[in-house]
Design a protein around this motif. Structure first.
Motif, PDB file in Angstrom:
ATOM      1  N   LEU A 209      63.856  30.188   2.424  1.00  0.00           N
ATOM      2  CA  LEU A 209      64.240  30.517   3.797  1.00  0.00           C
ATOM      3  C   LEU A 209      63.129  31.270   4.512  1.00  0.00           C
ATOM      4  CD1 LEU A 209      67.937  31.606   3.184  1.00  0.00           C
ATOM      5  CD2 LEU A 209      67.159  29.524   4.347  1.00  0.00           C
TER       6      LEU A 209
ATOM      7  N   SER B 113      68.516  36.939   8.917  1.00  0.00           N
ATOM      8  CA  SER B 113      68.498  35.609   9.512  1.00  0.00           C
ATOM      9  C   SER B 113      67.866  35.657  10.901  1.00  0.00           C
ATOM     10  CB  SER B 113      69.918  35.058   9.608  1.00  0.00           C
ATOM     11  OG  SER B 113      69.936  33.859  10.359  1.00  0.00           O
TER      12      SER B 113
ATOM     13  N   LEU C  57      71.588  29.218  11.010  1.00  0.00           N
ATOM     14  CA  LEU C  57      71.689  29.635   9.618  1.00  0.00           C
ATOM     15  C   LEU C  57      72.798  30.675   9.457  1.00  0.00           C
ATOM     16  CD1 LEU C  57      70.705  29.802   6.669  1.00  0.00           C
ATOM     17  CD2 LEU C  57      69.091  31.579   7.428  1.00  0.00           C
TER      18      LEU C  57
END
Length: 255
Positions: free
Chosen positions: A124, A136, A141
């Motif tokens: 990620l 995030s 996401l």
């Protein structure tokens, strides 16, 4: 059966609780220390700022996740560990083992989960979907993780794993294996059940920050409540709340 129902002496119970408490406190102390150092680029504990993680960064991230899982999950596993300790101290033939090895097997299962979480964070971060601190950067996401965690609350897998985690006696009766090797296997098995129960909630750490201590504490508290409160209402309400939050985030209203 008698071995599973005979209470341990108070001193023995205290030793188990003190041991688990010490591991939990030390884990949280490490997390507090790490949280204070990870933002300092001059520190060897700094979070990697680029996608090119080296071996040192990978080991640091895995250690962080493994310690975090110990600090978050041991309190909720205390009833099961206590029940196992009571059984092996009963002296009943066929019910011998090692509480330390049972805990070791349990933590080993979560260490394996920590390796998967480290790989997910690396991927990620490489895709610029999370920041250096594991927050995030994409509402898609974050919203997707919230929706997935909410939906998972209503699945049969979640229900089956949670019911076994809530029933130490049933687990010990059905899964008992004697001896040191049996203790490790049982610890691994119980750890796998806990992972099956809680992995989606752990994934939510990527929503507000892998090293956000308040968020970590909140998720740990939710996990503990789910296991000690024998009600499906809490699980359903939590699932509905996560779905609503995820939907709001996806349309740009939940942040």
């Amino acid at each position: 059966m008698t071995a599973l129902l005979t209470p341990s002496p108070p001193a023995a119970r205290r030793r188990v609780l003190l041991g688990l408490g010490l591991i939990t406190v030390l884990s949280w102390c490490y997390l507090v220390f790490l949280s204070a150092r990870m933002g300092d680029m001059g520190s060897p504990f700094a979070m990697p700022m680029t996608s090119a993680w080296a071996g040192q960064e990978i080991i640091l991230m895995w250690t962080m996740w493994a310690v975090m899982m110990a600090g978050m999950m041991l309190p909720s596993a205390t009833p099961m560990i206590g029940a196992y300790a009571t059984t092996v101290r009963s002296g009943t033939p066929g019910f011998h083992g090692s509480t330390g090895l049972f805990v070791g097997g349990y933590l080993a299962a979560w260490a394996g989960f920590a390796a998967l979480a480290t790989g997910a964070q690396w991927a990620l971060h490489d895709a610029t979907l999370v920041s250096a601190m594991g927050v995030s950067t994409s509402r898609w996401l974050g919203g997707g993780l919230l929706l997935a965690a909410g939906v998972y609350q209503f699945t049969g897998v979640k229900d089956a794993c949670l019911r076994q985690c809530r029933s130490p006696l049933g687990f010990l009766l059905n899964e008992w294996r004697p001896g040191p090797g049996g203790a490790v296997v049982m610890g691994l098995h119980h750890g796998a059940l806990c992972i099956g129960c809680c992995w989606a909630l752990m994934a939510l750490l990527f929503v507000l920050g892998v090293m956000n201590l308040w968020w970590i504490a909140l998720v740990a508290a939710v996990v503990l409540l789910e296991k000690i409160v024998p009600s499906d209402t809490l699980t359903a309400v939590l699932g509905a709340g996560l779905i609503a939050w995820g939907a709001l985030l996806l349309v740009g209203l939940g942040s």
